[in-house]
Design a protein around this motif. Structure first.
Motif, short mmCIF file in Angstrom:
data_model
loop_
_atom_site.label_atom_id
_atom_site.label_comp_id
_atom_site.label_asym_id
_atom_site.label_seq_id
_atom_site.Cartn_x
_atom_site.Cartn_y
_atom_site.Cartn_z
N SER A 43 0.96 -1.21 0.32
CA SER A 43 0.11 -0.18 -0.22
C SER A 43 0.78 1.17 0.01
CB SER A 43 -0.90 -0.03 1.03
OG SER A 43 -0.20 0.41 2.54
N PRO A 44 -0.04 2.61 0.44
CA PRO A 44 1.06 3.59 0.06
C PRO A 44 1.40 3.53 1.44
CG PRO A 44 -1.38 4.05 -1.37
CD PRO A 44 -0.58 3.06 -0.83
N PHE A 45 0.70 3.15 2.64
CA PHE A 45 1.81 3.64 3.59
C PHE A 45 2.83 2.10 4.58
CE2 PHE A 45 -2.36 5.39 3.37
CZ PHE A 45 -2.17 6.14 2.87
N GLY A 46 2.86 1.71 2.96
CA GLY A 46 3.53 -0.02 3.13
C GLY A 46 2.71 -1.08 3.04
N PRO A 47 3.41 -2.49 4.52
CA PRO A 47 2.65 -3.14 3.98
C PRO A 47 1.34 -3.56 4.83
CG PRO A 47 4.86 -3.88 4.55
CD PRO A 47 4.70 -2.58 4.74
N ALA A 48 -0.09 -4.04 4.21
CA ALA A 48 -1.16 -3.14 4.65
C ALA A 48 -2.02 -5.29 4.91
CB ALA A 48 -2.08 -3.10 4.19
N LEU A 49 -1.99 -5.72 5.82
CA LEU A 49 -3.03 -6.69 6.04
C LEU A 49 -4.69 -6.73 5.90
CD1 LEU A 49 -3.60 -9.96 7.36
CD2 LEU A 49 -3.26 -8.92 9.23
N LEU A 50 -4.56 -7.07 5.02
CA LEU A 50 -6.06 -7.33 4.41
C LEU A 50 -7.31 -7.90 5.24
CD1 LEU A 50 -6.44 -5.61 1.32
CD2 LEU A 50 -6.82 -3.74 3.26
N MET A 51 -8.02 -7.64 5.67
CA MET A 51 -9.07 -9.57 6.53
C MET A 51 -10.41 -8.55 5.52
SD MET A 51 -8.09 -9.89 10.22
CE MET A 51 -6.03 -11.10 10.39
N ALA A 52 -11.39 -9.88 5.21
CA ALA A 52 -12.37 -9.61 4.86
C ALA A 52 -13.27 -11.15 5.08
CB ALA A 52 -12.49 -9.90 3.10
N THR A 53 -14.84 -11.00 5.32
CA THR A 53 -15.91 -11.70 5.37
C THR A 53 -16.19 -11.92 3.66
OG1 THR A 53 -17.59 -10.07 5.42
CG2 THR A 53 -15.98 -11.02 7.42
N ASP A 54 -17.40 -13.26 3.81
CA ASP A 54 -17.88 -12.73 3.02
C ASP A 54 -18.83 -11.71 1.80
OD1 ASP A 54 -16.96 -15.11 1.62
OD2 ASP A 54 -19.09 -16.44 3.37
N ARG A 55 -18.81 -11.43 2.64
CA ARG A 55 -19.64 -9.48 2.73
C ARG A 55 -18.45 -7.97 2.44
NH1 ARG A 55 -23.39 -9.75 8.61
NH2 ARG A 55 -25.23 -12.05 7.20
N GLY A 56 -17.11 -8.33 2.50
CA GLY A 56 -16.56 -7.70 2.34
C GLY A 56 -15.21 -7.45 3.38
N ILE A 57 -14.50 -6.25 3.09
CA ILE A 57 -13.46 -6.15 4.02
C ILE A 57 -13.78 -5.45 5.29
CG2 ILE A 57 -11.33 -4.32 4.46
CD1 ILE A 57 -11.28 -4.15 1.26
N CYS A 58 -13.36 -6.42 6.15
CA CYS A 58 -13.96 -5.84 7.55
C CYS A 58 -12.31 -5.60 8.51
CB CYS A 58 -13.72 -7.43 8.51
SG CYS A 58 -12.89 -8.53 8.92
N GLY A 59 -11.10 -5.20 8.19
CA GLY A 59 -10.36 -4.75 8.84
C GLY A 59 -8.89 -4.60 7.49
N ILE A 60 -8.43 -3.32 8.29
CA ILE A 60 -6.61 -2.88 7.49
C ILE A 60 -5.99 -2.85 9.05
CG2 ILE A 60 -6.00 -2.20 6.11
CD1 ILE A 60 -9.47 -1.24 4.42
N GLY A 61 -4.91 -3.55 8.88
CA GLY A 61 -3.85 -3.44 9.54
C GLY A 61 -2.02 -2.50 8.50
N PHE A 62 -1.67 -2.02 9.60
CA PHE A 62 -0.42 -1.24 8.44
C PHE A 62 0.55 -1.78 9.35
CE2 PHE A 62 -3.80 1.63 7.45
CZ PHE A 62 -4.07 1.57 5.51
N ALA A 63 1.24 -1.89 8.93
CA ALA A 63 2.64 -3.11 9.27
C ALA A 63 3.64 -2.04 9.24
CB ALA A 63 2.84 -4.36 9.15
N ALA A 64 4.53 -1.07 9.04
CA ALA A 64 5.47 0.36 8.26
C ALA A 64 6.02 -0.36 9.73
CB ALA A 64 5.03 1.16 7.66
N GLU A 65 5.24 0.88 10.52
CA GLU A 65 5.66 0.55 12.02
C GLU A 65 5.36 -0.11 12.84
OE1 GLU A 65 4.44 4.52 14.03
OE2 GLU A 65 4.61 5.22 11.18
N THR A 66 4.92 -0.85 13.33
CA THR A 66 4.99 -1.83 13.93
C THR A 66 5.04 -3.26 14.10
OG1 THR A 66 2.44 -2.64 13.58
CG2 THR A 66 2.74 -0.94 15.17
#
Length: 176
Positions: A129-152
């Protein structure tokens, strides 16, 4: 042609307006402020205020207020409020509005959230992502979470998102 100082003055002015608007929205608590009223308080037309707010905040004033309402709903549901009690406490017209709010922002029902994701399959994958590595999580209904890992780093980002739905099953599926 505008001078750089004109642009700087405009930036400072808009920053001040958006800061006041966010403070006003936050102070309203569960009360939803209509765009017209909020724009009038900021001495701007509704259309101009919406454009400036969206540019600075990344979402419209309405979406920002929905996100705050969702946060309050999450807290109430963690305290074991029913969906009807939660909807009433938030000033929503009924449990259907709460359901719509959760589907829009969490890609799951309020009941799924309240059960900690029990019975849900959440697929996840890492993307650039433009903010570094991003973790995407999704259910059958769509994206439920986004986490950015550049700093942590990846482990804290994964732990944070998994802690939101501790009873869900997680399946690595970057293609999803």
């Amino acid at each position: 042609m505008p001078k750089d100082t004109d642009r700087d003055d405009s930036q400072a002015y808009h920053f001040s307006v958006i800061r006041r608007a966010i403070d006003r929205i936050d102070a309203a608590g569960a009360e939803t402020l209509p765009l017209d009223a909020l724009a009038a308080e900021m001495n701007m037309s509704p259309a101009h205020f919406q454009r400036v707010f969206s540019r600075w905040v990344g979402v419209s004033p309405k979406r920002y207020q929905q996100y705050l309402t969702l946060g309050h709903a999450r807290a109430l549901m963690r305290e074991r409020f029913t969906t009807l009690e939660t909807a009433d406490a938030l000033g929503l017209s009924g449990a259907g509005r709460l359901h719509d709010l959760f589907l829009r922002w969490e890609a799951m029902s309020p009941g799924d959230y309240a059960r900690g994701g029990a019975g849900l399959e959440i697929r996840w994958g890492w993307v650039d992502s433009p903010f570094g590595p991003a973790l995407l999580m999704a259910t059958d209904r769509g994206i439920c979470g986004i986490g950015f890992a550049a700093e942590t780093g990846p482990e804290p980002a994964m732990a944070d998102l998994k802690s939101r739905w501790p009873r869900a099953s997680f399946v690595e599926d970057p293609a999803a």
